[in-house]
Each structure stands twice: as structure tokens, then as C-alpha cells.
Design a protein around this motif. Structure first.
Motif, PDB file in Angstrom:
ATOM      1  N   ARG A  52       0.982  -1.100   0.052  1.00 55.99           N
ATOM      2  CA  ARG A  52       0.071  -0.102  -0.034  1.00 55.99           C
ATOM      3  C   ARG A  52       0.977   1.239  -0.083  1.00 55.99           C
ATOM      4  N   PRO A  53       1.797   1.252   0.938  1.00 54.55           N
ATOM      5  CA  PRO A  53       2.681   2.659   0.850  1.00 54.55           C
ATOM      6  C   PRO A  53       3.347   2.845  -0.444  1.00 54.55           C
ATOM      7  N   LEU A  54       3.800   1.656  -0.851  1.00 49.01           N
ATOM      8  CA  LEU A  54       4.675   1.849  -2.017  1.00 49.01           C
ATOM      9  C   LEU A  54       3.713   2.279  -3.079  1.00 49.01           C
ATOM     10  N   PHE A  55       2.523   1.759  -3.385  1.00 50.24           N
ATOM     11  CA  PHE A  55       1.587   2.224  -4.488  1.00 50.24           C
ATOM     12  C   PHE A  55       1.372   3.693  -4.205  1.00 50.24           C
ATOM     13  N   ALA A  56       1.044   4.005  -2.888  1.00 47.37           N
ATOM     14  CA  ALA A  56       0.571   5.334  -2.992  1.00 47.37           C
ATOM     15  C   ALA A  56       1.661   6.219  -3.073  1.00 47.37           C
ATOM     16  N   GLN A  57       2.781   6.115  -3.027  1.00 42.60           N
ATOM     17  CA  GLN A  57       4.061   6.615  -3.493  1.00 42.60           C
ATOM     18  C   GLN A  57       4.002   7.013  -5.032  1.00 42.60           C
ATOM     19  N   LYS A  58       3.565   5.788  -5.855  1.00 41.46           N
ATOM     20  CA  LYS A  58       3.764   5.782  -7.272  1.00 41.46           C
ATOM     21  C   LYS A  58       2.314   6.543  -7.684  1.00 41.46           C
ATOM     22  N   VAL A  59       1.389   6.716  -6.709  1.00 40.74           N
ATOM     23  CA  VAL A  59       0.133   7.510  -7.145  1.00 40.74           C
ATOM     24  C   VAL A  59       0.750   9.049  -7.112  1.00 40.74           C
ATOM     25  N   VAL A  60       1.502   9.484  -6.015  1.00 36.82           N
ATOM     26  CA  VAL A  60       1.960  10.955  -5.773  1.00 36.82           C
ATOM     27  C   VAL A  60       2.884  11.143  -6.925  1.00 36.82           C
ATOM     28  N   ASP A  61       3.801  10.180  -7.147  1.00 40.46           N
ATOM     29  CA  ASP A  61       4.663  10.402  -8.506  1.00 40.46           C
ATOM     30  C   ASP A  61       3.954  10.823  -9.899  1.00 40.46           C
ATOM     31  N   SER A  62       2.941   9.965  -9.799  1.00 33.51           N
ATOM     32  CA  SER A  62       1.853  10.294 -11.162  1.00 33.51           C
ATOM     33  C   SER A  62       1.271  11.671 -10.939  1.00 33.51           C
ATOM     34  N   THR A  70       1.043  20.405  -8.234  1.00 30.05           N
ATOM     35  CA  THR A  70       0.058  20.034  -7.431  1.00 30.05           C
ATOM     36  C   THR A  70       0.430  20.399  -5.737  1.00 30.05           C
ATOM     37  N   PRO A  71      -0.542  21.047  -5.265  1.00 27.73           N
ATOM     38  CA  PRO A  71      -0.235  21.539  -3.836  1.00 27.73           C
ATOM     39  C   PRO A  71       0.096  20.344  -2.971  1.00 27.73           C
ATOM     40  N   GLU A  72       1.092  20.624  -1.796  1.00 31.39           N
ATOM     41  CA  GLU A  72       1.412  19.679  -0.989  1.00 31.39           C
ATOM     42  C   GLU A  72       0.339  19.118  -0.221  1.00 31.39           C
ATOM     43  N   PHE A  73      -0.794  19.549  -0.053  1.00 27.68           N
ATOM     44  CA  PHE A  73      -2.285  19.204   0.469  1.00 27.68           C
ATOM     45  C   PHE A  73      -2.692  18.081  -0.181  1.00 27.68           C
ATOM     46  N   ASN A  74      -2.668  18.185  -1.465  1.00 27.11           N
ATOM     47  CA  ASN A  74      -3.416  17.173  -2.196  1.00 27.11           C
ATOM     48  C   ASN A  74      -2.788  16.184  -2.321  1.00 27.11           C
ATOM     49  N   LEU A  75      -1.030  16.249  -2.483  1.00 26.88           N
ATOM     50  CA  LEU A  75      -0.338  14.856  -2.416  1.00 26.88           C
ATOM     51  C   LEU A  75      -0.326  14.335  -0.915  1.00 26.88           C
ATOM     52  N   THR A  76      -0.334  15.035   0.037  1.00 27.44           N
ATOM     53  CA  THR A  76      -0.464  14.180   1.264  1.00 27.44           C
ATOM     54  C   THR A  76      -1.709  13.422   1.420  1.00 27.44           C
ATOM     55  N   LYS A  77      -2.902  14.428   0.849  1.00 27.16           N
ATOM     56  CA  LYS A  77      -4.247  13.604   1.049  1.00 27.16           C
ATOM     57  C   LYS A  77      -4.046  12.290   0.376  1.00 27.16           C
ATOM     58  N   ARG A  78      -3.895  12.205  -0.987  1.00 21.61           N
ATOM     59  CA  ARG A  78      -3.781  11.141  -1.709  1.00 21.61           C
ATOM     60  C   ARG A  78      -2.931  10.060  -1.232  1.00 21.61           C
ATOM     61  N   ARG A  79      -1.561  10.391  -0.763  1.00 22.00           N
ATOM     62  CA  ARG A  79      -0.652   9.616  -0.408  1.00 22.00           C
ATOM     63  C   ARG A  79      -1.237   8.752   0.910  1.00 22.00           C
ATOM     64  N   THR A  80      -1.991   9.280   1.696  1.00 23.94           N
ATOM     65  CA  THR A  80      -2.655   8.711   3.058  1.00 23.94           C
ATOM     66  C   THR A  80      -3.773   8.054   2.674  1.00 23.94           C
ATOM     67  N   ARG A  81      -4.413   8.209   1.692  1.00 23.03           N
ATOM     68  CA  ARG A  81      -5.720   7.466   1.207  1.00 23.03           C
ATOM     69  C   ARG A  81      -5.180   6.225   0.763  1.00 23.03           C
ATOM     70  N   GLY A 155      -9.895   3.340 -13.002  1.00 31.71           N
ATOM     71  CA  GLY A 155      -9.912   3.997 -11.683  1.00 31.71           C
ATOM     72  C   GLY A 155      -9.456   2.806 -10.557  1.00 31.71           C
ATOM     73  N   PHE A 156      -9.966   3.038  -9.361  1.00 34.77           N
ATOM     74  CA  PHE A 156      -9.569   2.252  -8.100  1.00 34.77           C
ATOM     75  C   PHE A 156     -10.753   2.034  -7.339  1.00 34.77           C
ATOM     76  N   ILE A 157     -10.889   0.813  -6.819  1.00 32.49           N
ATOM     77  CA  ILE A 157     -11.909   0.717  -5.751  1.00 32.49           C
ATOM     78  C   ILE A 157     -11.257   0.282  -4.480  1.00 32.49           C
ATOM     79  N   PHE A 158     -11.672   1.429  -3.426  1.00 31.83           N
ATOM     80  CA  PHE A 158     -11.104   1.446  -2.104  1.00 31.83           C
ATOM     81  C   PHE A 158     -11.999   0.252  -1.288  1.00 31.83           C
ATOM     82  N   VAL A 159     -11.488  -0.652  -0.434  1.00 32.25           N
ATOM     83  CA  VAL A 159     -12.099  -1.785  -0.205  1.00 32.25           C
ATOM     84  C   VAL A 159     -11.903  -1.859   1.549  1.00 32.25           C
TER      85      VAL A 159
END
Length: 193
Positions: A52-62, A70-81, A155-159
Motif C-alpha cells: 500500500r505505501p509503495l503504491f501510494a508513492q507511485k500515485v503521488v509520483d503520477s 500540485t499542492p502539498e495538501f493534495n499530495l498528502t491527502k492522496r498518499r494517506t488515502r 480507476g480504483f476501488i477502495f475496499v
């Protein structure tokens, strides 16, 4: 019908995610979606545990690749989710460009499969939400998941398990979105807004 009518998307999700056996059932339901031409365009990439955290970083990189401002707030929010959801299912589209079955029909089959996932999650007592955003259009992220062009993400489905389940939101009246055709163009009361 009660299961279908009570389903609602939620991103307020906690552990546990479905077990391996439950996930197999959920994905089997996904593969029951309509599929003109039997092209089987569904590809599901399950992200859980330490990935999960590895993929979260890939999303932030994207996100930064698509918009370096991209504002830091948005990056942090996506990384956390992406790092904290119990499970994420990436919705891959294995597309056949130039096939007699048009791309839009192949994409709709993937969408129908995603809806079957959401319904199956709910039927088994889990919750989920389908999310997208500009990263789904990033060919680099898609390739990092094993979906090299022309294949893409839908897209992605959060489960997970709904945290503090709340009642399903009020749904609109079906009559506003349906009409009986009798030889002339129809109108919908939903369009009068």
C-alpha cells in the motif's frame, strides 16, 4: 433487492478487508458482467498489506508528473488515502484497439464489472468506493501496474469494512429518470432542473 437498494459508496473504511476466499467470490461476480464479443477486458490488480505505501508513492509520483505544481495538501491527502485503505483494487482495461467490438463497449464492460464488485462487496458486508482522477490517464502509472498502452486504468476501488456505517443516502425517484417511448422523443423530469 434489499441488498441492491441499500448499497451506497463509502470511503470510511477500516480493517478487515475481504479474505482471499471472499475476494475470489467478489472477482467471480465481477466477471459476470456483460461482455460483448467475450473479449474479457477486465484486469484487477489487488493492492494490500505492505504494498500500500509503495503504491501510494507511485500515485503521488503520477500526480507530480501530470502537474508539477500540485499542492502539498493534495499530495498528502492522496498518499494517506492509498496507503491506509485496507485494500485497493486497480481497475485495468485490457483494450483491443481496432477490434470489431468498439472501445467504448469494452470500457463499458469494465465499468459493469466494477459495479458488480461494489455490489458483491456490499452483499458480503464490506464497503467500497470507486475513485478516479487524472492519474487514471497516466500511461506511466498504468505501465507500473502491468497495463502498458493501449491498456489503461478505469480507476480504483477502495475496499474495507464500513467504519461507523451510516444509512444509505436518499436516492432520487426512478420516475424522474425513465420514460416510456411511444414513437416520439421522450422527456425526463430530471432534465427540468
Amino acid at each position: 433487492m434489499d441488498v441492491l437498494l441499500s448499497r451506497a459508496s463509502t470511503d470510511r473504511l477500516a480493517d478487515p478487508a475481504p479474505s482471499a476466499a471472499q475476494l475470489e467470490q467478489i472477482l467471480a461476480a465481477a466477471l459476470r458482467a456483460p461482455d460483448h464479443g467475450r473479449l474479457r477486458p477486465w484486469r484487477y490488480i489487488v493492492i494490500e498489506g505492505e504494498a500500500r505505501p509503495l503504491f501510494a508513492q507511485k500515485v503521488v509520483d503520477s500526480m507530480l508528473r501530470l502537474d508539477p505544481q500540485t499542492p502539498e495538501f493534495n499530495l498528502t491527502k492522496r498518499r494517506t488515502r492509498f496507503a491506509t485503505m485496507p485494500m485497493t483494487i486497480a481497475l485495468g482495461m485490457h483494450l483491443r484497439v481496432g477490434h470489431k467490438i468498439p472501445l467504448w463497449e469494452q470500457e463499458m464492460a469494465v465499468a459493469a464489472g466494477a459495479m458488480n464488485i461494489l455490489n458483491a462487496l456490499h452483499a458480503l458486508g464490506f464497503g467500497g468506493i470507486w475513485v478516479s482522477g487524472p492519474v487514471t490517464q497516466d500511461p506511466v502509472l498504468a505501465t507500473e501496474l502491468g497495463l502498458a498502452a493501449p491498456h489503461r486504468l478505469a480507476g480504483f476501488i477502495f475496499v474495507g469494512t464500513p467504519d461507523n456505517p451510516h444509512p444509505a443516502p436518499a436516492r432520487p425517484d426512478p420516475a424522474a429518470f425513465s420514460a416510456r417511448w411511444q414513437g416520439a422523443p421522450v422527456t425526463f423530469s430530471a432534465d427540468k432542473d
